[in-house]
Design an enzyme around this catalytic site. Structure first.
Site, PDB file in Angstrom:
ATOM      1  N   SER A 139       0.857  -1.199   0.000  1.00  0.00           N
ATOM      2  CA  SER A 139       0.000   0.000   0.000  1.00  0.00           C
ATOM      3  C   SER A 139       0.878   1.227   0.000  1.00  0.00           C
ATOM      4  O   SER A 139       1.945   1.232   0.643  1.00  0.00           O
ATOM      5  CB  SER A 139      -0.882   0.008   1.249  1.00  0.00           C
ATOM      6  OG  SER A 139      -1.455   1.288   1.435  1.00  0.00           O
ATOM      7  N   TYR A 152      -1.928  -1.335  10.207  1.00  0.00           N
ATOM      8  CA  TYR A 152      -1.957  -1.727   8.788  1.00  0.00           C
ATOM      9  C   TYR A 152      -0.688  -1.265   8.085  1.00  0.00           C
ATOM     10  O   TYR A 152      -0.060  -2.038   7.343  1.00  0.00           O
ATOM     11  CB  TYR A 152      -3.199  -1.092   8.176  1.00  0.00           C
ATOM     12  CG  TYR A 152      -3.385  -1.190   6.684  1.00  0.00           C
ATOM     13  CD1 TYR A 152      -4.186  -2.179   6.124  1.00  0.00           C
ATOM     14  CD2 TYR A 152      -2.828  -0.239   5.821  1.00  0.00           C
ATOM     15  CE1 TYR A 152      -4.407  -2.234   4.751  1.00  0.00           C
ATOM     16  CE2 TYR A 152      -3.043  -0.290   4.456  1.00  0.00           C
ATOM     17  CZ  TYR A 152      -3.830  -1.294   3.924  1.00  0.00           C
ATOM     18  OH  TYR A 152      -4.040  -1.334   2.564  1.00  0.00           O
TER      19      TYR A 152
END
Ligand code: NAD
Ligand code: 4PL
Length: 246
Positions: A139, A152
């Site tokens: 990401s 995350y």
């Protein structure tokens, strides 16, 4: 049929969002796709809609016994494995100081431990074959330090580290390991979360205007799975409309 005919691919988190788009693209390119997801009915629906050689399998990627069962099924059903896409993840929206250790572990278990477990299983098959492709969904939050996602972001940083380190050790067996880092993308999960409020702001930071869609991410995964990418390993390709530069 495209460049992936006769290939067998597992896509985790394939029941919706970016994973679903990857399943559809790899299938369109000719691969037999295992739509692997903890949401078994969602995976069944995607596999049925794709048709052909696509099949669904219910798996929690953070549970070793379930990962073993997935590889047993793939061995019996296909007898080979060419491509693993580690896409399954939990995408939280929680302030850093609202994350207790239980929640921290819940995120690491799926987003990092799951990538380890799935990659370890794929490696055994791919090493014996002398070839294979592993593609990890990272990401661009690891570069932006995006708020409300610290656990995350930490897990995705771990995924990039594992991508780089594993590539070094498995290249000798003809296996490549690469990562793709999407920016904010209009997946089912994001559209059902507070992240959807960020699209307009993120668009102001993008060189290219518009909202990232799952179909914008899937072609890069297909490229890394293709023969054309045979000399690429240990790399990260950022796919975010030019939001961040790394
Ligand atoms: P999503 O929430 O829409 O879908 C995730 C899928 O993973 C779901 O089908 C879910 O059931 C499955 N899943 C969750 N936990 C699982 C588990 N333990 N075992 C098996 N399957 C499980 O997500 P998305 O937005 O499509 O994201 C897909 C990937 O792309 C993730 O790795 C995510 O981190 C990454 N990503 C997404 C964005 C974005 O903005 N959407 C941006 C960058 C990276
Ligand atoms: C820029 O990976 O990359 C929100 C939610 N914003 O999951 C992501 C950005 C999210 C992202 C992500």
């Amino acid at each position: 049929m495209g460049g992936l005919s006769d290939r067998v691919a597992i896509v985790t988190g394939g029941a919706q969002g970016i994973g679903e788009a990857i399943c559809r693209r790899l299938s369109a390119d000719g691969a037999a796709v295992v739509v692997a997801d903890i949401n078994g009915s969602g995976a069944e629906a995607v596999a049925a809609d794709i048709g052909g050689a696509a099949i669904a399998h219910t798996v929690d990627v953070g549970e070793p016994s379930q990962v073993t069962a997935l590889y047993d099924m793939v061995g019996e059903h296909f007898g080979s494995l060419d491509i693993l896409v580690n896409n399954a993840a939990i995408v939280p929206f929680t302030a850093w100081d609202d994350v207790d250790f239980t929640e921290w572990r819940r995120i690491q278990r799926v987003n990092l431990d799951g990538v380890f477990l799935m990659s370890r299983g794929a490696y055994e098959v791919m090493k014996a074959q002398g070839k294979g492709r592993i593609i990890n969904m990272c990401s661009n939050t690891i570069f932006a330090g995006t708020p409300n996602m610290a656990a995350y972001v930490a897990a995705k940083g771990g995924v990039l580290g594992l991508t780089r380190a594993m590539a070094t050790e498995v290249g000798q067996f003809g296996i490549t390991v690469n990562a793709v880092s999407p920016g904010l993308t209009a997946s089912a999960g994001v559209l059902a979360s507070p992240h959807k409020e960020a699209f307009d702001f993120v668009e102001t930071l993008q060189a290219l205007k518009g909202r990232g869609q799952p179909e914008d991410i899937a072609p890069t995964v297909a490229f890394l799975a293709s023969d054309d990418a045979h000399w690429i390993t240990g790399q990260l390709i950022n796919v975010d409309g030019g939001h961040i530069r790394h």
